[in-house]
Design a protein around this motif. Sequence first.
Motif, PDB file in Angstrom:
ATOM      1  N   UNK A 149      -0.885   7.544  -0.512  1.00  0.00           N
ATOM      2  CA  UNK A 149      -1.905   7.826   0.485  1.00  0.00           C
ATOM      3  C   UNK A 149      -1.580   9.113   1.228  1.00  0.00           C
ATOM      4  N   UNK A 150      -1.080  10.111   0.509  1.00  0.00           N
ATOM      5  CA  UNK A 150      -0.923  11.439   1.099  1.00  0.00           C
ATOM      6  C   UNK A 150      -2.279  12.108   1.201  1.00  0.00           C
ATOM      7  N   UNK A 151      -2.297  13.298   1.786  1.00  0.00           N
ATOM      8  CA  UNK A 151      -3.571  13.965   2.036  1.00  0.00           C
ATOM      9  C   UNK A 151      -4.368  14.201   0.754  1.00  0.00           C
ATOM     10  N   UNK A 152      -3.702  14.749  -0.251  1.00  0.00           N
ATOM     11  CA  UNK A 152      -4.411  15.092  -1.481  1.00  0.00           C
ATOM     12  C   UNK A 152      -4.953  13.833  -2.144  1.00  0.00           C
TER      13      UNK A 152
ATOM     14  N   UNK B  25       3.315   7.733   1.492  1.00  0.00           N
ATOM     15  CA  UNK B  25       2.721   9.001   1.872  1.00  0.00           C
ATOM     16  C   UNK B  25       3.290  10.108   1.011  1.00  0.00           C
ATOM     17  N   UNK B  26       2.554  10.523   0.048  1.00  0.00           N
ATOM     18  CA  UNK B  26       2.863  11.674  -0.806  1.00  0.00           C
ATOM     19  C   UNK B  26       4.094  11.513  -1.671  1.00  0.00           C
TER      20      UNK B  26
ATOM     21  N   UNK C 122      -5.606  11.022  -0.612  1.00  0.00           N
ATOM     22  CA  UNK C 122      -6.658  10.473   0.240  1.00  0.00           C
ATOM     23  C   UNK C 122      -7.992  11.154  -0.076  1.00  0.00           C
ATOM     24  N   UNK C 123      -7.942  12.496  -0.129  1.00  0.00           N
ATOM     25  CA  UNK C 123      -9.155  13.252  -0.443  1.00  0.00           C
ATOM     26  C   UNK C 123      -9.645  12.897  -1.850  1.00  0.00           C
TER      27      UNK C 123
END
Lengths: 594, 163
Positions: free
Chosen positions: B83-86, B122-123, B88-89
């Motif tokens: 569920x890191x930023x990339x 996270x990532x 998530x997007x």
Amino acid sequence: MAHAKKIVVGLGTCGIAAGAGTIYDTIKTKIEETGLEVELSITGCNGMCHREPLVEVYDEEGNKFLYGDLNKRKAELIFERHVVGGKVQERYLVKEDRDGTPAHEFLSGQSRIVLRNAGIINPESIDEYLERDGYEALRKVLTSMTPEQVIDEVVKSGLRGRGGAGFPTGMKWKFARAAQGDEKYVICNADEGDPGAFMDRSVLEGDPHAVLEGMAIAAYAIGASVGYIYARAEYPLAVKRLRKAIADAEERGFLGKNIFGTDFSFKIKIKEGAGAFVCGEETALMASIEGWRGMPRPRPPYPAQKGLWGKPTNINNVETYANIAWIILNGGDKYAAIGTERSKGTKVFALAGKIKRGGLVEVPMGISIKDILETVGGGSSTGRPIKAVQMGGPSGGCIPSELFDTKIDYEEVNKTGAIMGSGGLVVMDETTCMVDIARFFLEFTRNESCGKCTFCRIGTTRMLELLEKITAGEATMDDLEKLESLARQVKITSLCGLGQTAPNPVLTTLKYFRNEYEAHILDKSCPAGVCPNLTTYKIDTKTCTGCNVCLTNCPVQAITGERGKGDTYVIDESACIRCGVCRDVCHFDAVYTE
Amino acid sequence: MALAGEIDISKVDEIVKELGTGPEQAIPILQRIQGEFRYLPPEALDRVCELTEITPSQLYGVATFYSQFRLKPVGKYIIKVCHGTACHVGGAVTITDTLEDELGIKTGGTTSDGLFTLESVACLGACSLAPIVVIEDETFGKLDPKKALQIVNDFREREQQGG
Ligand SMILES: Cc1cc2nc3c(=O)[nH]c(=O)nc-3n(C[C@H](O)[C@H](O)[C@H](O)COP(=O)(O)O)c2cc1C
Ligand code: FES
């Protein structure tokens, strides 16, 4: 016809995730079966993560052929036809992107200092590092320079810390040198906590000796004899390669006692993190090495005065150290010739999200965001225009497309409300909801807040609650005001950088995408079609051709329809999980959101 | 799945002997114990406190602070959804939703047959292949909910055939 001599498989984390392990095994088996005299080697990430798995074939004349997007079958084919048969397999070469634009733009837009060896050498071979001037800078420093001269060179280069804050590295070393202490330490911060960034991982996996050499030079400059690398828990491959690199360097005498026959001795230990974002903060990191909860403490005193176990300590980021050997060998002036007035040299970025050529890039400071996204990154991967780019992770912000002329420079980026950060660039298009992104980051910082100071602990929780209310469509305009004032207060009252920067994602999206917040509050709608409470997926039965592709791809069987009859296709709203897969796969833009 | 009471406590003695007894060894010791038992059994933690200078307050403080440590037993396969930023997007939320649905557990839970534990991280540093799921040591990239389901079901089938 030149015979193939050497095959190199890209085995970084991204390559392995894309299946490079299987490719390596396949080729190894083939070599054994055929008994050909071909050398098989590995390398780290060359940055082209979007084309992984990658394999290079070298022929006797030294020509290199780069193959990409491989799978087992293609790898076998290339082996049989090129390696055995001597015929280059044009159609699998990495020459063009899928839409025909030349792939070399990706590399030609870059200048590689930190990544000078990554993706070129075998990271597990110290000899390959030595062939490329490895440990020459350390030799030069130890045999012909005083610590003060080393520091002067780094000051001259204008290098600033790549861990986020951009503090001048030479100055930091000066402070640590000047500090009184019987024992001093150097630390390499390899905690890389920004979720969406992988620069440090790639450097550690692709060129571990460069980091060790940089640390040894720093140790000589400040007068330390022990160093620590604090590596993130999620990076097992990086740790493995570091361990090997340290053992090899010790064996060859580049680490250990009396290096290069001088009286300088230095050893490096690895400490593995245990999954806490806040441990990237320098004082928390040191508490963690000492065996405690990773909780930050107020500064001053700075680590240069009172660091690890109370001793003077120099702490730098992975990328910062990876620049040092180059600066020593080429001179600080040459480094300072690249970049802008106040930001010198190059910066590595991790490009991800809705970008065509995602991967690792190193660009000169001063390049515009637009050039990174368009020239190097090849633009949007979805065909939809890029709406914003998230820079600096949870401490950073979202920069809208109107500001893409902004130059990569610490001060210029700060002006947008984002920060340079460590180098994560996540690209977003109109299907990304900016309120949801703010909520996402606040959920992250709320979870990662160490809980020591009230403003950060409670402030991020309250901000998250407000954002959840907005994305659920239950907020009022009063809530928006509350959110904004809370964001400003948390920023000025928190103890460490985590809380001080946590509001940035909220403040930048409020500044540039207030209309999206208002749409959630006033119109009860999510323009990007992301927030589940406010989004309904529908099929336009007039445009639908009944090709059935949405139905077969829906993970929850929420779509029904009779093949060939576009007007029969419907989405069952109660079963739909709003994943957007149907919209992404539809060839006719027949899926829309309300 | 190792159950409480079944653990071989002598492993703890070996680990401590190798790593040392100072307070700075708290995290490495816990990491090794978890490497051995896949979670931190309370008996093992008690033993560490007996053998070392580390106090229960430090040890439990550390064990509960860092997200890597687990105080409950886990399933045979740990599924980590990034569920890191990339990611998530790229749609990680729907991947988690789909897997939670399929397995009948929430993130953090373990299936009743002891096969799967679902986690969120996270990532994982492979952002350009987002969204990512890691099952034990195997990384799967460029997923969508359907592919993620497929992968988990493949693991289950393999397991059923094996046993
Ligand atoms: C919450 C938080 C997280 C941080 N995470 C990292 C990180 O992952 N890596 C890093 O190098 N620096 C990180 N930093 C910055 C460090 O505190 C420190 O400034 C840096 O390691 C100094 O190295 P540099 O001067 O080479 O940048 C973080 C800071 C804060 C406040
Ligand atoms: S965000 Fe998932 S791998 Fe980085």
